[in-house]
Design an enzyme around this catalytic site. Sequence first.
Site, PDB file in Angstrom:
ATOM      1  N   CYS A  94       0.790  -1.230   0.000  1.00 14.85           N
ATOM      2  CA  CYS A  94       0.000   0.000   0.000  1.00 14.85           C
ATOM      3  C   CYS A  94       0.828   1.289   0.000  1.00 14.85           C
ATOM      4  O   CYS A  94       1.354   1.656  -1.039  1.00 14.85           O
ATOM      5  CB  CYS A  94      -1.017  -0.042   1.136  1.00 14.85           C
ATOM      6  SG  CYS A  94      -2.418   1.053   0.812  1.00 14.85           S
ATOM      7  N   HIS A 190      -3.059  -5.501   2.655  1.00 14.94           N
ATOM      8  CA  HIS A 190      -2.645  -5.589   4.060  1.00 14.94           C
ATOM      9  C   HIS A 190      -3.141  -6.926   4.591  1.00 14.94           C
ATOM     10  O   HIS A 190      -3.536  -7.803   3.832  1.00 14.94           O
ATOM     11  CB  HIS A 190      -3.318  -4.486   4.881  1.00 14.94           C
ATOM     12  CG  HIS A 190      -2.950  -3.097   4.488  1.00 14.94           C
ATOM     13  ND1 HIS A 190      -1.743  -2.532   4.802  1.00 14.94           N
ATOM     14  CD2 HIS A 190      -3.643  -2.132   3.831  1.00 14.94           C
ATOM     15  CE1 HIS A 190      -1.718  -1.279   4.358  1.00 14.94           C
ATOM     16  NE2 HIS A 190      -2.849  -1.017   3.759  1.00 14.94           N
TER      17      HIS A 190
HETATM   18  N1  GLN Z   1      -2.181   7.013   1.678  1.00 13.36           N
HETATM   19  C1  GLN Z   1      -2.510   5.935   0.903  1.00 13.36           C
HETATM   20  C2  GLN Z   1      -3.950   5.856   0.410  1.00 13.36           C
HETATM   21  O1  GLN Z   1      -4.888   6.070   1.170  1.00 13.36           O
HETATM   22  C3  GLN Z   1      -2.026   4.656   1.552  1.00 13.36           C
HETATM   23  C4  GLN Z   1      -2.939   4.020   2.555  1.00 13.36           C
HETATM   24  C5  GLN Z   1      -2.425   2.728   3.117  1.00 13.36           C
HETATM   25  O2  GLN Z   1      -1.226   2.460   3.120  1.00 13.36           O
HETATM   26  N2  GLN Z   1      -3.323   1.904   3.611  1.00 13.36           N
HETATM   27  O3  GLN Z   1      -4.103   5.590  -0.752  1.00 13.36           O
END
Ligand code: GLN
Length: 240
Positions: A94, A190
């Site tokens: 992510c 995740h």
């Molecule tokens: N900031 C990023 C987004 O919302 C990453 C979020 C995350 O790592 N879960 O796209």
Amino acid sequence: MTFNLHIVHLYPREMNIYGDTGNRLILQKRMEWRNINVRISLVGMGDEVPLDSDIILGGGAQDAMQLAVEKDLKQKMKSLRRLSDDGVVMLMVCGMYQLFGQSFITGSHRRIEGLGILPVETCAGKTRFIGNTVYQTKWGTVVGYENHSGLTQLDDSAVAFGTVIKGAGNNGTDGTEGCIKNNVFGTYSHGPVLSKSPAFADELIRLALARRYDNDNTSLAPLDDRMELRAADVAKLRSR
Ligand code: GLN
């Protein structure tokens, strides 16, 4: 023969949500169960990336944390690029996946220059994608959990990590998920993703051993993955 692998966890404090640290623990355990010696290094702000890394892991975090590591990551750019060119195995989830691309434009319209290791670009969108995810990949079904508003587009040359069965993946429209280049895997999963995707976890270990010991025929002793696969089955059926 004894096998040794060095796992490096990048920004374990700053970039670590939805259980991403679990990826490190899972790889460590799956190696130990096969009598592979594991060394772990936690690499934070101001630390050097070890040049003898075999597997480098990075997790996710919201835009604010991505901005917080931006400057430090630039300092690590040269070594991370060199290691990725050299076939070091990397799993970036992510937020770190986005930073491994060419650029990321945050929700507050700030442009973060990425490492340019993966041929993708990301821009914050208006919708937040949240929930369990299922992807078809070369390494079987990968089951994870996503929470992002970033919309990632693959360049023409890019190879996706998988195709979406359930979830949004890269952008909610083109059916792709993540990106792979050399042995670098970027994904929105995740979870920690490796907890419910044991075949993929083993592929990372296998690739790292094959590279370190220069043996493409490396194979791993099977483990009892019934629990992991059952957890994956439960997550697959959960509504988003
Ligand atoms: N900031 C990023 C987004 O919302 C990453 C979020 C995350 O790592 N879960 O796209």
